[in-house]
Design an enzyme around this catalytic site. Structure first.
Site, PDB file in Angstrom:
ATOM      1  N   SER A   1       0.705  -1.098   0.013  1.00  0.00           N
ATOM      2  CA  SER A   1       0.120  -0.011  -0.140  1.00  0.00           C
ATOM      3  C   SER A   1       0.860   1.142  -0.272  1.00  0.00           C
ATOM      4  O   SER A   1       1.774   1.154   0.355  1.00  0.00           O
ATOM      5  CB  SER A   1      -0.700  -0.055   1.582  1.00  0.00           C
ATOM      6  OG  SER A   1      -1.948  -1.141   1.556  1.00  0.00           O
TER       7      SER A   1
HETATM    8  N1  SAH Z   1      -0.681  -5.305   3.952  1.00  0.00           N
HETATM    9  C1  SAH Z   1      -0.047  -5.800   2.996  1.00  0.00           C
HETATM   10  C2  SAH Z   1      -0.655  -5.000   1.407  1.00  0.00           C
HETATM   11  C3  SAH Z   1      -1.671  -5.921   1.293  1.00  0.00           C
HETATM   12  S1  SAH Z   1      -1.756  -6.369  -0.669  1.00  0.00           S
HETATM   13  C4  SAH Z   1       1.279  -4.990   2.504  1.00  0.00           C
HETATM   14  O1  SAH Z   1       1.841  -3.837   4.056  1.00  0.00           O
HETATM   15  O2  SAH Z   1       2.371  -4.722   1.990  1.00  0.00           O
HETATM   16  C5  SAH Z   1      -3.363  -7.601   0.155  1.00  0.00           C
HETATM   17  C6  SAH Z   1      -2.758  -8.591   0.213  1.00  0.00           C
HETATM   18  O3  SAH Z   1      -4.428  -9.347   1.175  1.00  0.00           O
HETATM   19  C7  SAH Z   1      -2.403  -9.690  -0.905  1.00  0.00           C
HETATM   20  O4  SAH Z   1      -1.034 -10.104   0.447  1.00  0.00           O
HETATM   21  C8  SAH Z   1      -3.236 -10.524  -0.681  1.00  0.00           C
HETATM   22  O5  SAH Z   1      -2.394 -11.428  -1.305  1.00  0.00           O
HETATM   23  C9  SAH Z   1      -4.160 -10.707   0.615  1.00  0.00           C
HETATM   24  N2  SAH Z   1      -5.311 -11.621   0.188  1.00  0.00           N
HETATM   25  C10 SAH Z   1      -6.140 -11.357  -0.494  1.00  0.00           C
HETATM   26  N3  SAH Z   1      -6.850 -11.865   0.560  1.00  0.00           N
HETATM   27  C11 SAH Z   1      -6.881 -12.944   1.839  1.00  0.00           C
HETATM   28  C12 SAH Z   1      -7.435 -13.282   2.331  1.00  0.00           C
HETATM   29  N4  SAH Z   1      -8.766 -14.254   2.528  1.00  0.00           N
HETATM   30  N5  SAH Z   1      -6.609 -13.675   4.140  1.00  0.00           N
HETATM   31  C13 SAH Z   1      -5.598 -13.408   3.796  1.00  0.00           C
HETATM   32  N6  SAH Z   1      -4.977 -12.827   3.241  1.00  0.00           N
HETATM   33  C14 SAH Z   1      -5.622 -12.512   1.242  1.00  0.00           C
END
Ligand code: SAH
Length: 205
Positions: free
Chosen positions: A52
């Protein structure tokens, strides 16, 4: 980056500004984009996911109103960057990632950098993490079609959850506060996150 840009955009919480200044964002990025680590924008990770934008990480952290003693749940570990920021603002951070590849990378990186109060768990975050509930704060960093009831139930009384809710293209960042058996929501603005994929959110493909 950071302190000046974030303060200019309205982040006031000094602990949040300090955490944003302290966590080395470049260490959470693939080599190809490391040189852009301190620009205020989202960047690509592996597995088609993104880290993000710093302003959004700070906005979400500030909205959780952490004082240092909290147990926090994050859904969507990604690179582990936001979890590292939260770990400086709370007592324990549990972070759930559905991609085993990203979870492994994040776990190694967080350990290497000494963020020992972050626990990375592989799983479907739409069901929360009942074994360590309730959480004083929950941060969902992937876009949900609605607020999953399981997450609402795992929020402690008086706790805040931040979660982007909407369609695939854009969402509204909501702050949901639990008050006994009721919840109250406020809107923090428009955002764009990758989809939350799981049992209580979007279907896989
Ligand atoms: N907070 C992160 C950015 C997140 S991007 C950072 O600081 O880098 C969103 C993430 O959510 C991705 O890695 C994706 O694989 C994950 N994601 C999507 N659906 C999910 C679920 N149901 N449970 C856990 N993770 C999930």
């Amino acid at each position: 980056m950071v302190r000046k840009q974030l303060a200019q955009r309205g982040i006031r919480d000094q602990a949040v500004l300090h955490a944003m200044e302290t966590v080395p964002r470049h260490r959470f990025l693939p080599a190809a984009v490391q040189s852009q680590a301190y620009e205020d924008r989202a960047l690509p990770l592996t597995e088609g996911q993104t880290i993000s934008q710093p302003f959004i990480v700070a906005l979400m952290a500030e909205a959780l109103a952490l004082t240092g003693s909290e147990r926090v749940l994050e859904i969507g570990t990604g690179s582990g960057y936001a979890a590292a920021v939260l770990s400086l603002l709370a007592a324990e951070v549990y972070t759930v990632e559905r991609s085993p590849t990203l979870a492994k990378l994040a776990r190694e990186r967080l350990a290497e950098l000494g963020y020992h109060n972050v626990h990375v768990v592989v799983g479907d975050g739409t069901i929360g993490l009942p074994e360590h509930a309730p959480y004083n704060a929950i941060s969902v960093t992937a876009a949900a079609p609605w607020v999953p009831m399981q997450l609402r139930e795992q929020l402690a009384d008086g706790g805040h959850m931040v979660i982007p809710v909407g369609g695939h293209a854009e969402q509204i960042l909501l702050r949901v506060t639990r008050e006994g058996s009721m919840t109250r929501s406020s809107q923090l603005g428009g955002v764009r996150f990758v989809p939350l994929v799981g049992r209580h959110a979007w279907d896989d493909g």
